[in-house]
Scaffold this motif. Structure first.
Motif, mmCIF file in Angstrom:
data_model
loop_
_atom_site.group_PDB
_atom_site.id
_atom_site.type_symbol
_atom_site.label_atom_id
_atom_site.label_comp_id
_atom_site.label_asym_id
_atom_site.label_seq_id
_atom_site.Cartn_x
_atom_site.Cartn_y
_atom_site.Cartn_z
ATOM 1 N N ASN A 139 0.848 -1.190 0.000
ATOM 2 C CA ASN A 139 0.000 0.000 0.000
ATOM 3 C C ASN A 139 0.881 1.237 0.000
ATOM 4 O O ASN A 139 2.063 1.179 0.325
ATOM 5 C CB ASN A 139 -0.950 0.000 1.195
ATOM 6 C CG ASN A 139 -2.197 -0.814 0.910
ATOM 7 O OD1 ASN A 139 -2.320 -1.445 -0.133
ATOM 8 N ND2 ASN A 139 -3.115 -0.802 1.851
ATOM 9 N N ASN A 140 0.286 2.375 -0.329
ATOM 10 C CA ASN A 140 1.062 3.600 -0.532
ATOM 11 C C ASN A 140 1.340 4.402 0.731
ATOM 12 O O ASN A 140 2.311 5.139 0.778
ATOM 13 C CB ASN A 140 0.349 4.508 -1.532
ATOM 14 C CG ASN A 140 0.251 3.870 -2.890
ATOM 15 O OD1 ASN A 140 1.139 3.133 -3.295
ATOM 16 N ND2 ASN A 140 -0.825 4.143 -3.598
ATOM 17 N N ILE A 141 0.465 4.298 1.740
ATOM 18 C CA ILE A 141 0.592 5.205 2.881
ATOM 19 C C ILE A 141 0.295 4.489 4.197
ATOM 20 O O ILE A 141 -0.428 3.498 4.225
ATOM 21 C CB ILE A 141 -0.373 6.405 2.751
ATOM 22 C CG1 ILE A 141 -1.826 5.918 2.669
ATOM 23 C CG2 ILE A 141 -0.014 7.282 1.566
ATOM 24 C CD1 ILE A 141 -2.867 7.013 2.741
ATOM 25 N N PRO A 142 0.839 5.029 5.294
ATOM 26 C CA PRO A 142 0.382 4.587 6.608
ATOM 27 C C PRO A 142 -1.082 4.999 6.761
ATOM 28 O O PRO A 142 -1.550 5.912 6.086
ATOM 29 C CB PRO A 142 1.264 5.356 7.585
ATOM 30 C CG PRO A 142 2.382 5.903 6.778
ATOM 31 C CD PRO A 142 1.893 6.021 5.378
ATOM 32 N N ILE A 143 -1.818 4.344 7.662
ATOM 33 C CA ILE A 143 -3.219 4.676 7.861
ATOM 34 C C ILE A 143 -3.459 5.148 9.291
ATOM 35 O O ILE A 143 -2.678 4.835 10.194
ATOM 36 C CB ILE A 143 -4.144 3.489 7.521
ATOM 37 C CG1 ILE A 143 -3.830 2.264 8.382
ATOM 38 C CG2 ILE A 143 -4.077 3.167 6.044
ATOM 39 C CD1 ILE A 143 -4.797 1.102 8.201
ATOM 40 N N THR A 144 -4.528 5.908 9.469
ATOM 41 C CA THR A 144 -4.926 6.413 10.777
ATOM 42 C C THR A 144 -6.211 5.722 11.187
ATOM 43 O O THR A 144 -7.196 5.738 10.441
ATOM 44 C CB THR A 144 -5.194 7.937 10.708
ATOM 45 O OG1 THR A 144 -4.058 8.579 10.157
ATOM 46 C CG2 THR A 144 -5.514 8.492 12.085
ATOM 47 N N ILE A 145 -6.223 5.095 12.360
ATOM 48 C CA ILE A 145 -7.464 4.570 12.914
ATOM 49 C C ILE A 145 -8.172 5.778 13.518
ATOM 50 O O ILE A 145 -7.689 6.392 14.467
ATOM 51 C CB ILE A 145 -7.214 3.467 13.960
ATOM 52 C CG1 ILE A 145 -6.299 2.378 13.384
ATOM 53 C CG2 ILE A 145 -8.533 2.882 14.437
ATOM 54 C CD1 ILE A 145 -6.820 1.710 12.127
ATOM 55 N N THR A 146 -9.298 6.163 12.927
ATOM 56 C CA THR A 146 -9.980 7.418 13.233
ATOM 57 C C THR A 146 -10.333 7.515 14.723
ATOM 58 O O THR A 146 -10.948 6.600 15.268
ATOM 59 C CB THR A 146 -11.266 7.525 12.385
ATOM 60 O OG1 THR A 146 -10.931 7.287 11.014
ATOM 61 C CG2 THR A 146 -11.916 8.879 12.527
ATOM 62 N N PRO A 147 -9.942 8.629 15.374
ATOM 63 C CA PRO A 147 -10.196 8.741 16.806
ATOM 64 C C PRO A 147 -11.652 9.003 17.176
ATOM 65 O O PRO A 147 -12.094 8.619 18.240
ATOM 66 C CB PRO A 147 -9.308 9.906 17.245
ATOM 67 C CG PRO A 147 -8.949 10.626 16.019
ATOM 68 C CD PRO A 147 -9.100 9.684 14.871
ATOM 69 N N SER A 148 -12.408 9.674 16.317
ATOM 70 C CA SER A 148 -13.837 9.878 16.577
ATOM 71 C C SER A 148 -14.527 10.004 15.232
ATOM 72 O O SER A 148 -13.939 10.438 14.249
ATOM 73 C CB SER A 148 -14.092 11.120 17.428
ATOM 74 O OG SER A 148 -13.657 12.277 16.752
ATOM 75 N N SER A 149 -15.767 9.606 15.196
ATOM 76 C CA SER A 149 -16.491 9.618 13.938
ATOM 77 C C SER A 149 -17.973 9.804 14.233
ATOM 78 O O SER A 149 -18.561 8.997 14.951
ATOM 79 C CB SER A 149 -16.259 8.294 13.199
ATOM 80 O OG SER A 149 -16.940 8.268 11.978
ATOM 81 N N GLY A 150 -18.537 10.864 13.700
ATOM 82 C CA GLY A 150 -19.962 11.080 13.817
ATOM 83 C C GLY A 150 -20.431 11.643 15.144
ATOM 84 O O GLY A 150 -21.633 11.763 15.366
#
Length: 142
Positions: free
Chosen positions: A115-126
């Motif tokens: 894959n091209n990039i590191p990923i972020t596990i989203t801290p908050s959503s909605g």
């Protein structure tokens, strides 16, 4: 067995390419499925058999997730376990049946190699509440 992460603080940084998502929190677990003591993102399946693995995480970037099995010579990604999302910030989820033939095999959910990039596990959503990521192992056969 169930393991989860709450963001934040779990997975506070990026998940590097080829690295596992960390699941440092314990849900319900039986003795034959344990967290690998050397890693918060790897789980040891101590019993031979067929397992259903369910997983999800909310990821900020366009991303994919993949399961990998390590039977002692390093993690090998399972090609048909890839799930992903092309746009937006939303949950990425999947499930797969895997066959464990070597007791003590380790399973992890990863940001795939290549894959091209590191990923972020989203801290908050909605909303204002912290969100979770989860991996669940269900042994189907002996």
């Amino acid at each position: 067995a169930e393991f989860f992460a709450i963001m934040p603080p779990d997975n506070a940084g990026f998940v590097a390419i080829g690295a596992p998502i960390l699941f440092p929190q314990d849900g319900f677990a039986q003795g034959n499925i344990t967290r690998d003591p050397a890693s918060l993102g790897s789980f040891t399946l101590n019993t031979i058999g067929t397992y259903r693995v369910d997983y999800y995480a909310t990821v900020t970037e366009t991303a994919q997730l993949i399961l990998a099995i390590d039977t002692g010579s390093g993690p090998v990604e399972i090609p048909n376990s890839v799930v992903g999302r092309a746009t937006g910030t939303s949950i990425i989820s999947g499930f797969i049946f895997i066959q464990i033939t070597n007791p003590g095999s380790k399973v992890s959910l990863r940001n795939p190699l290549g894959n091209n990039i590191p990923i972020t596990i989203t801290p908050s959503s909605g909303g204002s509440r912290a969100i979770s990521a989860r991996i669940i192992f269900t042994r189907i056969t002996i």
